[in-house]
Scaffold this active site. Structure first.
Site, PDB file in Angstrom:
ATOM      1  N   CYS A 220      37.301  35.773  49.614  1.00  0.00           N
ATOM      2  CA  CYS A 220      38.360  35.562  50.510  1.00  0.00           C
ATOM      3  C   CYS A 220      39.644  36.357  50.339  1.00  0.00           C
ATOM      4  O   CYS A 220      40.709  36.290  51.050  1.00  0.00           O
ATOM      5  CB  CYS A 220      38.669  34.034  50.381  1.00  0.00           C
ATOM      6  SG  CYS A 220      39.771  33.683  49.078  1.00  0.00           S
TER       7      CYS A 220
ATOM      8  N   PHE B  98      42.847  45.268  41.574  1.00  0.00           N
ATOM      9  CA  PHE B  98      42.083  45.049  40.345  1.00  0.00           C
ATOM     10  C   PHE B  98      41.633  43.659  40.307  1.00  0.00           C
ATOM     11  O   PHE B  98      41.307  43.249  39.202  1.00  0.00           O
ATOM     12  CB  PHE B  98      42.961  45.100  39.164  1.00  0.00           C
ATOM     13  CG  PHE B  98      43.801  46.391  38.951  1.00  0.00           C
ATOM     14  CD1 PHE B  98      43.292  47.721  38.419  1.00  0.00           C
ATOM     15  CD2 PHE B  98      45.372  46.662  39.506  1.00  0.00           C
ATOM     16  CE1 PHE B  98      43.946  48.651  38.537  1.00  0.00           C
ATOM     17  CE2 PHE B  98      45.974  47.654  39.400  1.00  0.00           C
ATOM     18  CZ  PHE B  98      45.395  48.956  38.934  1.00  0.00           C
ATOM     19  N   SER B  99      41.371  43.281  41.533  1.00  0.00           N
ATOM     20  CA  SER B  99      40.803  41.799  41.602  1.00  0.00           C
ATOM     21  C   SER B  99      39.698  41.560  42.731  1.00  0.00           C
ATOM     22  O   SER B  99      40.097  42.131  43.740  1.00  0.00           O
ATOM     23  CB  SER B  99      41.936  40.638  41.547  1.00  0.00           C
ATOM     24  OG  SER B  99      42.506  40.818  42.673  1.00  0.00           O
TER      25      SER B  99
ATOM     26  N   VAL C 236      39.105  37.949  45.003  1.00  0.00           N
ATOM     27  CA  VAL C 236      39.526  36.411  44.840  1.00  0.00           C
ATOM     28  C   VAL C 236      38.466  35.598  45.649  1.00  0.00           C
ATOM     29  O   VAL C 236      37.986  36.179  47.004  1.00  0.00           O
ATOM     30  CB  VAL C 236      40.781  36.215  45.526  1.00  0.00           C
ATOM     31  CG1 VAL C 236      41.295  34.750  45.506  1.00  0.00           C
ATOM     32  CG2 VAL C 236      41.835  36.886  44.671  1.00  0.00           C
TER      33      VAL C 236
ATOM     34  N   ASP D  58      57.061  40.687  43.069  1.00  0.00           N
ATOM     35  CA  ASP D  58      56.162  41.280  44.079  1.00  0.00           C
ATOM     36  C   ASP D  58      55.939  40.177  45.312  1.00  0.00           C
ATOM     37  O   ASP D  58      54.929  40.117  45.883  1.00  0.00           O
ATOM     38  CB  ASP D  58      54.596  41.778  43.690  1.00  0.00           C
ATOM     39  CG  ASP D  58      54.136  42.895  44.368  1.00  0.00           C
ATOM     40  OD1 ASP D  58      54.745  43.216  45.286  1.00  0.00           O
ATOM     41  OD2 ASP D  58      52.766  42.993  44.358  1.00  0.00           O
TER      42      ASP D  58
HETATM   43  N1  LIG Z   1      45.169  31.013  45.739  1.00  0.00           N
HETATM   44  C1  LIG Z   1      44.671  31.637  46.668  1.00  0.00           C
HETATM   45  N2  LIG Z   1      44.177  31.292  47.686  1.00  0.00           N
HETATM   46  C2  LIG Z   1      43.519  31.948  48.705  1.00  0.00           C
HETATM   47  N3  LIG Z   1      43.731  33.249  48.803  1.00  0.00           N
HETATM   48  C3  LIG Z   1      44.236  33.710  47.846  1.00  0.00           C
HETATM   49  C4  LIG Z   1      44.613  33.117  46.609  1.00  0.00           C
HETATM   50  N4  LIG Z   1      45.149  34.226  45.812  1.00  0.00           N
HETATM   51  C5  LIG Z   1      44.801  35.296  46.425  1.00  0.00           C
HETATM   52  N5  LIG Z   1      44.054  35.271  47.361  1.00  0.00           N
HETATM   53  C6  LIG Z   1      43.731  36.357  48.460  1.00  0.00           C
HETATM   54  O1  LIG Z   1      43.495  37.346  47.815  1.00  0.00           O
HETATM   55  C7  LIG Z   1      44.384  38.671  47.775  1.00  0.00           C
HETATM   56  C8  LIG Z   1      44.349  39.376  46.440  1.00  0.00           C
HETATM   57  O2  LIG Z   1      44.797  38.556  45.529  1.00  0.00           O
HETATM   58  P1  LIG Z   1      46.076  38.957  44.385  1.00  0.00           P
HETATM   59  O3  LIG Z   1      47.245  39.612  45.462  1.00  0.00           O
HETATM   60  O4  LIG Z   1      46.424  38.064  43.579  1.00  0.00           O
HETATM   61  O5  LIG Z   1      45.349  40.099  43.853  1.00  0.00           O
HETATM   62  P2  LIG Z   1      45.864  41.206  42.987  1.00  0.00           P
HETATM   63  O6  LIG Z   1      44.780  42.274  42.668  1.00  0.00           O
HETATM   64  O7  LIG Z   1      47.000  41.068  42.220  1.00  0.00           O
HETATM   65  O8  LIG Z   1      46.593  42.193  44.343  1.00  0.00           O
HETATM   66  P3  LIG Z   1      47.469  43.422  44.375  1.00  0.00           P
HETATM   67  O9  LIG Z   1      46.601  44.740  44.450  1.00  0.00           O
HETATM   68  O10 LIG Z   1      48.585  43.409  45.418  1.00  0.00           O
HETATM   69  O11 LIG Z   1      48.000  43.654  42.819  1.00  0.00           O
HETATM   70  C9  LIG Z   1      45.712  37.935  48.515  1.00  0.00           C
HETATM   71  O12 LIG Z   1      46.305  39.024  49.206  1.00  0.00           O
HETATM   72  C10 LIG Z   1      45.052  36.831  49.294  1.00  0.00           C
HETATM   73  O13 LIG Z   1      44.737  37.414  50.556  1.00  0.00           O
END
Ligand SMILES: Nc1ncnc2c1ncn2[C@@H]1O[C@H](COP(=O)(O)OP(=O)(O)OP(=O)(O)O)[C@@H](O)[C@H]1O
Length: 370
Positions: free
Chosen positions: A26, A31-32, A34, A146
């Site tokens: 979703c 680095f992730s 979700v 952020d």
């Molecule tokens: N708890 C959640 N519920 C629904 N969607 C989520 C949730 N957490 C994250 N997401 C979705 O996943 C995407 C990526 O999550 P997140 O920003 O935590 O990852 P990241 O790797 O830390 O991102 P970045 O590249 O900004 O560092 C978010 O932009 C959002 O669309």
């Protein structure tokens, strides 16, 4: 079933067996990945599972010591995508940290890209929830670092908002330096960081959250700078060139941009906003971070009176304004269900991990995305 950890009120962790139903991708970050899906045990709940593949610094850290897990263990608030459980997986000899989080179905940035507009009432209670989240963080001496529409998740039907992605969050007492102009996504980066200030303060989040609030009200980015210099010019064009007092207070060098008089936020925002909204923005968009209102004080401003009205106002979708009054309470009790892992779990965990790897191809995907 797999072995993971839960978090007690107060931050103490305990081992627990976790069970999930199906899931789908979703969202993703640098680095992730979700995934969202159904958690079956120990609680039944729709959750998001953030799979973070570790960088060189965090490669050897157990998930219990992964910074995002440690920070999230200290917070719990209805306007935060709370960490419910966590576990680790291995892919190609690297640890994947898996964070089980509160889930909401939409991301503010995606809604904006789809052309969704919020009316004034909705914009107000979403802003209220965002500032409740920051107020809670400040009460725990944590700064998110952020805040941006990509990290704000929503349930539009119910009118709920949660702040997500604590990957950059820091404790205020850290000896680390911010790295100035490289922290916080540019459009949401406060002047002190643009000028090179290296201190972590809750006022950083106040600036970023105000920029996000503006987007909820006006449906466009407030300061859309092309680069750091342009970002500084846009801000000083509205708020004026920093005074000697501002420069001293921030402990930074004078920015090398043209000296401009303050034009004022009203003239800059083409569309007339709610008058109370200007009052709020004028109190939080200050060049000197020490002069910005705190989140706790923002929550008392008259801009939010309408969402505290009883009986609760009706929204344009026919639903009532969500009951967010209790959100100003900073000590929400963590609900945790302690179910000790069964002794046979080790075997079943390995089996479940193999199945989960082959069904979602996590490891291949993660390696490819690096
Ligand atoms: N708890 C959640 N519920 C629904 N969607 C989520 C949730 N957490 C994250 N997401 C979705 O996943 C995407 C990526 O999550 P997140 O920003 O935590 O990852 P990241 O790797 O830390 O991102 P970045 O590249 O900004 O560092 C978010 O932009 C959002 O669309």
């Amino acid at each position: 079933m797999m072995n993971g950890y839960g978090i007690k009120d107060g931050g103490e962790i305990f081992p627990v067996s976790l069970q999930f139903g199906g899931h789908k991708l979703c969202g993703s970050g640098r680095f992730s990945n979700v995934y969202c899906g159904q958690m079956i045990g120990p609680i039944k709940k729709e959750v998001a599972v953030k799979n973070v593949w570790s960088d060189t610094e965090t490669r050897h850290l157990p998930t219990t010591q992964y910074p995002e897990v440690q920070i999230l263990s200290e917070v719990f608030h209805p306007a935060i995508s709370n960490l419910l459980y966590f576990y680790s997986r291995n892919a190609n000899n690297k640890t994947i940290h898996c964070l089980v989080l509160d889930y909401l179905p939409s991301e503010m940035a995606k809604l904006r890209d789809q052309g969704v507009k919020f009316d004034v009432l909705d914009a107000k209670f979403y802003t209220f929830q965002l500032f409740c989240a920051i107020s809670h963080l400040a009460s725990k001496n944590i700064v998110h670092m952020d805040i941006k529409p990509q990290n704000v998740i929503m349930d539009r039907m119910k009118g709920l908002l949660k702040l997500a992605d604590f990957g950059n969050a820091r404790r205020l007492e850290t000896s680390e330096k911010t790295g100035g102009a490289y922290q916080v996504t540019r459009f949401y980066r406060p002047p002190e960081l643009l000028f090179g200030c290296e201190k972590f303060t809750p006022a950083i989040d106040i600036w970023s959250a105000t920029c996000v609030a503006f987007e909820l009200f006006a449906n466009r980015v407030l300061f859309r700078g092309k680069d750091t210099k342009d970002q500084i010019m846009l801000i000083t064009g509205v708020l004026g060139y920093p005074t000697d007092e501002d420069i001293k207070s921030m402990g930074v060098k004078r920015p090398r941009v043209a000296r401009k008089e303050a034009r004022g936020i009203e003239t800059f925002t083409s569309k007339m906003l709610d008058p109370d909204m200007y009052e709020f923005m004028k109190s939080t968009l200050k060049i000197d971070p020490k002069k910005r209102k705190t989140a706790a004080d923002v929550l008392k401003m008259s801009v939010f009176d309408v969402i505290k009205a009883v009986p609760r106002k009706k929204r344009s979708n026919g639903m009532e304004v969500p009951n967010v009054i209790g959100y100003t309470e900073m000590n929400h009790k963590r609900e945790c269900i302690e179910v000790e892992p069964a002794p046979a779990d080790i075997e079943t965990t390995e089996k479940a991990e193999k199945e989960s790897k082959s069904s979602s191809s996590h490891s291949t995907e993660e390696e490819t995305r690096k």
